[in-house]
Motif scaffolding. Sequence first.
Motif, short mmCIF file in Angstrom:
data_model
loop_
_atom_site.label_atom_id
_atom_site.label_comp_id
_atom_site.label_asym_id
_atom_site.label_seq_id
_atom_site.Cartn_x
_atom_site.Cartn_y
_atom_site.Cartn_z
N ALA A 1 58.10 29.66 34.73
CA ALA A 1 57.61 28.51 35.50
C ALA A 1 58.07 27.20 34.85
O ALA A 1 58.57 26.30 35.54
CB ALA A 1 56.09 28.55 35.62
N ARG B 1 50.34 33.39 40.79
CA ARG B 1 51.54 32.96 40.04
C ARG B 1 51.17 31.90 39.03
O ARG B 1 50.20 31.17 39.20
CB ARG B 1 52.63 32.49 40.99
N LEU C 1 51.73 28.39 37.16
CA LEU C 1 52.24 27.07 37.53
C LEU C 1 52.16 26.11 36.35
O LEU C 1 51.20 26.14 35.58
CB LEU C 1 51.40 26.48 38.68
N ALA D 1 56.73 26.22 41.56
CA ALA D 1 56.36 26.54 40.18
C ALA D 1 55.49 25.47 39.53
O ALA D 1 55.20 25.55 38.33
CB ALA D 1 57.62 26.76 39.34
#
Length: 181
Positions: A78, A161, A163, A94
């Motif tokens: 990321a 995800r 970040l 990201a």
Amino acid sequence: MFLGPNGAGRGCSFCGRDLWEVDHYVSAMGVAICGVCIEQADTAIRAAGPTTPRELFLPPRVFGDAPSGTAADEVAAAFRTVFSVSGDDVRAAAVEGGADSLTVLGDARDRAGVATANSASFHVSRIRFLDPRSATVAFGISLNRGPGPVWEGSAIQAGGRWLVTRSTIDMVAAVAGVRRT
């Protein structure tokens, strides 16, 4: 070897590991690299192929309990995506705050005179998992003027995800005098 005032030790110039923690290290001209980093560098060089970029990086040192076996790689990816990859669609996915955060980072890049994200060298050196959804990240950005400062930012897990946080983007942008409006 001179250890500094009051016998303070030196650390590995690559991973920061205290040289008292390692069996062997190599030093020259005030720079030291520990045996662990030498082994990791050897592995990276041997794995490199003809299409691999010339500049290779050691994996980050990981502290705390990573929530999965791939979490450190995902956090590093990321940060690498946000700070060293072109293509705003990929980068926006990201970073916390998406396109808004990229606008702030782009303004800072323009003010600092960096032509593209690819004109900087970037590396994540350490990751400390604070809990399963957040981490502190030590990273460096060099604008082709030699080694740059080491920054301490953060990552969060959201929507499955990892970040780069909005506060990390704001910290980097503030150095160029750019503030989020």
